[in-house]
Write a protein that holds these residues in place. Structure first.
Motif, PDB file in Angstrom:
ATOM      1  N   MET A   1       0.978  -1.316  -0.032  1.00  0.00           N
ATOM      2  CA  MET A   1      -0.028  -0.110   0.041  1.00  0.00           C
ATOM      3  C   MET A   1       0.911   1.179  -0.091  1.00  0.00           C
ATOM      4  O   MET A   1       0.556   2.066  -0.661  1.00  0.00           O
ATOM      5  CB  MET A   1      -0.789  -0.010   1.319  1.00  0.00           C
ATOM      6  N   LEU A   2       1.973   1.255   0.814  1.00  0.00           N
ATOM      7  CA  LEU A   2       2.748   2.536   0.937  1.00  0.00           C
ATOM      8  C   LEU A   2       3.955   2.308  -0.213  1.00  0.00           C
ATOM      9  O   LEU A   2       4.784   1.331  -0.274  1.00  0.00           O
ATOM     10  CB  LEU A   2       3.386   2.724   2.372  1.00  0.00           C
ATOM     11  N   PRO A   3       4.361   3.477  -0.867  1.00  0.00           N
ATOM     12  CA  PRO A   3       5.494   3.369  -1.906  1.00  0.00           C
ATOM     13  C   PRO A   3       6.672   3.262  -0.964  1.00  0.00           C
ATOM     14  O   PRO A   3       6.832   3.434   0.041  1.00  0.00           O
ATOM     15  CB  PRO A   3       5.370   4.947  -2.326  1.00  0.00           C
ATOM     16  N   GLU A   4       7.682   2.463  -1.779  1.00  0.00           N
ATOM     17  CA  GLU A   4       8.953   2.026  -1.222  1.00  0.00           C
ATOM     18  C   GLU A   4       9.503   3.224  -0.500  1.00  0.00           C
ATOM     19  O   GLU A   4      10.228   3.021   0.671  1.00  0.00           O
ATOM     20  CB  GLU A   4       9.776   1.675  -2.332  1.00  0.00           C
ATOM     21  N   GLU A   5       9.742   4.236  -1.141  1.00  0.00           N
ATOM     22  CA  GLU A   5      10.246   5.655  -0.277  1.00  0.00           C
ATOM     23  C   GLU A   5       9.643   5.773   1.101  1.00  0.00           C
ATOM     24  O   GLU A   5      10.528   6.272   1.774  1.00  0.00           O
ATOM     25  CB  GLU A   5      10.201   6.682  -1.279  1.00  0.00           C
ATOM     26  N   VAL A   6       8.412   5.669   1.205  1.00  0.00           N
ATOM     27  CA  VAL A   6       7.731   5.999   2.323  1.00  0.00           C
ATOM     28  C   VAL A   6       8.211   4.847   3.363  1.00  0.00           C
ATOM     29  O   VAL A   6       8.597   5.152   4.576  1.00  0.00           O
ATOM     30  CB  VAL A   6       6.364   6.166   2.258  1.00  0.00           C
ATOM     31  N   ASN A   8      11.015   2.875   3.229  1.00  0.00           N
ATOM     32  CA  ASN A   8      12.227   3.012   3.392  1.00  0.00           C
ATOM     33  C   ASN A   8      12.494   4.189   4.639  1.00  0.00           C
ATOM     34  O   ASN A   8      13.213   3.968   5.593  1.00  0.00           O
ATOM     35  CB  ASN A   8      13.082   3.558   2.317  1.00  0.00           C
ATOM     36  N   THR A  25       5.905   7.417  10.575  1.00  0.00           N
ATOM     37  CA  THR A  25       4.890   7.303   9.512  1.00  0.00           C
ATOM     38  C   THR A  25       4.174   8.866   9.267  1.00  0.00           C
ATOM     39  O   THR A  25       3.973   9.575   8.144  1.00  0.00           O
ATOM     40  CB  THR A  25       3.676   6.376   9.785  1.00  0.00           C
ATOM     41  N   PHE A  29       4.426  11.614   5.846  1.00  0.00           N
ATOM     42  CA  PHE A  29       3.476  12.185   5.165  1.00  0.00           C
ATOM     43  C   PHE A  29       3.532  13.825   5.490  1.00  0.00           C
ATOM     44  O   PHE A  29       3.214  14.666   4.538  1.00  0.00           O
ATOM     45  CB  PHE A  29       2.271  11.786   5.800  1.00  0.00           C
TER      46      PHE A  29
ATOM     47  N   LEU B  49      11.749  11.178  -0.489  1.00  0.00           N
ATOM     48  CA  LEU B  49      10.353  11.462  -0.515  1.00  0.00           C
ATOM     49  C   LEU B  49       9.798  12.531  -1.560  1.00  0.00           C
ATOM     50  O   LEU B  49       8.701  12.817  -1.818  1.00  0.00           O
ATOM     51  CB  LEU B  49       9.976  11.983   1.073  1.00  0.00           C
ATOM     52  N   LEU B  52       7.446  11.819  -4.293  1.00  0.00           N
ATOM     53  CA  LEU B  52       5.987  11.265  -4.238  1.00  0.00           C
ATOM     54  C   LEU B  52       4.983  12.759  -4.307  1.00  0.00           C
ATOM     55  O   LEU B  52       5.587  13.784  -4.146  1.00  0.00           O
ATOM     56  CB  LEU B  52       5.958  11.018  -2.929  1.00  0.00           C
ATOM     57  N   LYS B  63       2.752   8.013  -6.649  1.00  0.00           N
ATOM     58  CA  LYS B  63       3.963   8.203  -7.671  1.00  0.00           C
ATOM     59  C   LYS B  63       3.858   8.088  -9.210  1.00  0.00           C
ATOM     60  O   LYS B  63       4.393   7.796 -10.064  1.00  0.00           O
ATOM     61  CB  LYS B  63       4.946   7.014  -7.453  1.00  0.00           C
ATOM     62  N   GLU B  88      -3.662   9.952   6.331  1.00  0.00           N
ATOM     63  CA  GLU B  88      -3.355   8.933   5.556  1.00  0.00           C
ATOM     64  C   GLU B  88      -3.294   7.491   5.888  1.00  0.00           C
ATOM     65  O   GLU B  88      -3.820   6.439   5.398  1.00  0.00           O
ATOM     66  CB  GLU B  88      -2.130   9.233   4.974  1.00  0.00           C
TER      67      GLU B  88
END
Lengths: 197, 197
Positions: A1-6, A8, A25, A29, B49, B52, B63, B88
């Protein structure tokens, strides 16, 4: 659900002391929402820390070309009197008083049990080696918090260094300036009575 | 006393939600002590980040090359049912249930007073505009926390959107699975009785 960048970012930030997965988290955001310029500023403020070094004698930070920090290479400071502190911020607090003319040893976060980590044993060993080479220190001040774990750690360190120094002291205990006798605990009041001046 | 890099780091980090000056200072020293490789990894995790974007419809992150997130551009999702969430992470929790087939609107941190910030009013306005153009929504679910500020905010949002939707609902209240009646507060137990099934 969360992109890899987030994911990481959360993984790395939640590994920092005092930051949990929830807070990391939220930070992710919040940062994404704050826009590219803010994200860049933040990344650069971290990258800037790369230019700092750790003093090979006292383990405080510095930016000098040599291995020593400003305090350790100051010829006016007495290298034979050492204040052992837990945190860099403790060193800064003591420096602000302008009352201490010796040098420091920064231990890093102490365990609540009084046990020393390997890196802390190595730091204490640098004092022992110096004493072996150049003779005993005049005084080692255990400038640790007057708390249970501070007392435990102080006892361990004092034992470790007893043959390396002529004198081992701790900071005076008593009622803090601005404090009230009514609210002082027994232990503090006892110390204040013993150390009355 | 502190090098510029450290002061800069502390200034920027202590401006983040939930991070004070003390914690930022500790983090700075911890990072410096962790070495260049770790500092770089951390800086890069933040810089990452930047890639995004914020969805122009629901304000969740994505993304994609277009302006819409994966949920908003999914033709299988019902665009006429909207769950309004605060954070989120609330959206992620609801998605994990697999039970919701509509789309979202992320409000961002709600004030304890129920007052809407300008950015939040603008987000609600996107729903009103859509309703004006394409007709009323089938249902708007106020998926906000069942807390005092959540209730206050829900009341404000419900009033704002009353003409934009056929139905406004909130999440059901009751005793959480695994919870005990003995420890449920009055309000929860009352809800559980009213909504018994």
């Amino acid at each position: 659900m969360l992109p890899e960048e987030v994911r990481n970012f959360i993984k790395i930030f939640s590994s920092l002391p005092g930051i949990g997965i929830r807070q990391a988290t939220r930070l992710a955001f919040r940062l994404i929402g704050s826009g590219k310029a803010n994200i860049e500023e933040m990344a650069e403020s971290i990258a800037g820390l790369q230019h700092l070094k750790i003093c090979s004698r006292c383990f405080f930070i510095h930016k000098n070309h040599e291995d020593l920090c400003d305090i350790c290479r100051d010829p006016k400071r007495n290298q034979n009197i050492v204040a052992i502190v837990e945190k860099e911020t403790d060193l800064i607090s003591i420096e602000k008083t302008g009352k201490f003319k010796g040098r420091y040893l920064v231990m890093g976060d102490l365990a609540k049990t009084g046990d020393m980590e390997t890196i802390q044993k190595l730091r204490l060993a640098t004092l022992k080696n110096t004493a072996k080479k150049s003779g005993q220190f005049e005084e080692i001040i255990l400038a640790l918090n007057p708390t249970t774990y501070g007392d435990l750690s102080a006892a361990v360190i004092a034992k470790e260094l007893e043959s390396s120094t002529k004198k081992i002291t701790r900071l005076g205990r008593g009622i803090p300036t601005g404090g009230e006798i009514e609210f002082a605990d027994d232990e503090t009041l006892r110390s204040a009575l013993e150390r009355r001046s």
